[in-house]
Design an enzyme around this catalytic site. Structure first.
Site, mmCIF file in Angstrom:
data_model
loop_
_atom_site.group_PDB
_atom_site.id
_atom_site.type_symbol
_atom_site.label_atom_id
_atom_site.label_comp_id
_atom_site.label_asym_id
_atom_site.label_seq_id
_atom_site.Cartn_x
_atom_site.Cartn_y
_atom_site.Cartn_z
ATOM 1 C CB THR A 1 -48.450 -14.464 41.806
ATOM 2 O OG1 THR A 1 -48.601 -15.617 42.642
ATOM 3 C CG2 THR A 1 -46.976 -14.187 41.584
ATOM 4 C CD GLN B 1 -39.361 -19.114 3.227
ATOM 5 O OE1 GLN B 1 -40.275 -19.574 2.543
ATOM 6 N NE2 GLN B 1 -38.389 -19.857 3.733
ATOM 7 N NE ARG C 1 -46.140 -24.649 -1.294
ATOM 8 C CZ ARG C 1 -45.199 -24.468 -0.368
ATOM 9 N NH1 ARG C 1 -44.518 -25.507 0.095
ATOM 10 N NH2 ARG C 1 -44.935 -23.256 0.079
ATOM 11 C CG HIS D 1 -45.254 -30.069 5.161
ATOM 12 N ND1 HIS D 1 -44.827 -29.118 4.272
ATOM 13 C CD2 HIS D 1 -44.334 -30.099 6.161
ATOM 14 C CE1 HIS D 1 -43.694 -28.585 4.713
ATOM 15 N NE2 HIS D 1 -43.378 -29.158 5.849
ATOM 16 C CE LYS E 1 -51.770 -16.944 40.437
ATOM 17 N NZ LYS E 1 -51.198 -17.705 41.580
#
Length: 281
Positions: free
Chosen positions: A56, A216, A173, A244, A11
């Site tokens: 369920t 990364q 950035r 972005h 469930k």
């Protein structure tokens, strides 16, 4: 020969809210719960025999009932109680319970938290997943939808270029992400609330206080710091979609834009994932 392969059922999206009415102030626990079972359920698939099938609807009701007696502490303890309950069924080999906790914070009234009025928090959703089997219990925890941003000390340069590359290199950035971090505990009997708060604090502190050459590298720096500072964690998986923010060209209006005005986008986005774990030796 045709045979039944891996299967599970359960469930999902069980919604429940528990209000603890302490005279000093109420506490709201707002959860989304999912339960899944694996075991001797082949006959239900191949023969239409439901003898071993825990309904369920029963799972949903059990989640509600256990919220009454097992939700005074951490969501991990609640999930473990549910998983152990279903593992007691003779036909169940593995019981998994996933809990997402949605944060509500007492509203500030003249510098004092209101005892019975709350605002929904936007600082990510706490997650716990407990998987119980005869071989032991595995507890994972973490946070998802934690939106964070670095407006400086974030770069992306030195990547390969070809005829399809238009992205300019940058040493400064704006980096934003909707972060998910899921870590695995080495033992199922910790002070989960205290540990979660400490790991989350490390995650945010290290995100804020590092120079990033890429998303990364940010994953590696944050995950490594968590493993170094919190020995109770054996591995951590991180998912960082790169939300972005593109610099707006204001030159048509005769204006300069020195990294001040951006347009945020959510699609398409970069998707960076990695698991960092303790090595042998």
């Amino acid at each position: 020969m045709i045979e039944l392969a891996a299967n599970r059922y359960g469930k999902a999206a069980i919604r429940l809210v528990r209000v603890a009415r302490d005279p000093a102030g109420h506490r709201v626990r707002d959860l989304t719960v999912a339960i899944a079972l694996e075991g001797d359920f082949e006959a239900a698939h191949t023969d239409g025999d439901n003898t071993n099938v825990v309904a369920t609807d029963t799972m949903k009701n059990t989640a509600y009932a256990f919220a009454k007696d097992h939700l005074d502490g951490s969501i991990e303890a609640y999930a473990q109680a549910l998983a152990d309950h279903f593992l007691d069924e003779r036909q169940v080999d593995i019981a998994s319970v996933n809990v997402r906790a949605h944060q509500w914070t007492a509203i500030d009234v003249a510098g004092t938290p209101a005892p019975d009025a709350f605002v929904r928090g936007g600082e990510g959703t706490r997650i716990a997943t407990v998987t119980a089997s005869p071989g032991g219990t595995v507890v994972e925890a973490g946070v998802e939808d934690l939106i964070v941003m670095k407006t400086g000390r974030s770069a992306f340069s030195g990547f390969p270029r070809d005829r399809y590359t238009t992205l300019p290199e940058t040493e400064d950035r704006l980096m934003a992400t909707r972060l998910t971090a899921i870590w695995r505990y080495g033992a199922p009997d910790l002070d989960f609330d205290t540990t979660f708060a400490a790991v989350r604090a490390t995650l945010l502190e290290v995100f804020a206080d590092h120079d990033s050459a890429s998303v990364q590298e940010s994953i590696w720096i944050m995950a490594r710091a968590i493993l170094e500072r919190h020995e109770e964690i054996t591995e951590i998986r991180m998912v960082l979609p790169n939300l972005h923010h593109w610099l707006v060209d204001l030159s048509p209006f005769g204006l300069e834009n020195d990294r001040e005005i951006f347009t945020p986008t959510t699609e398409p986005h970069g998707l960076i994932e990695a698991t960092v774990r303790r090595g042998e030796g």
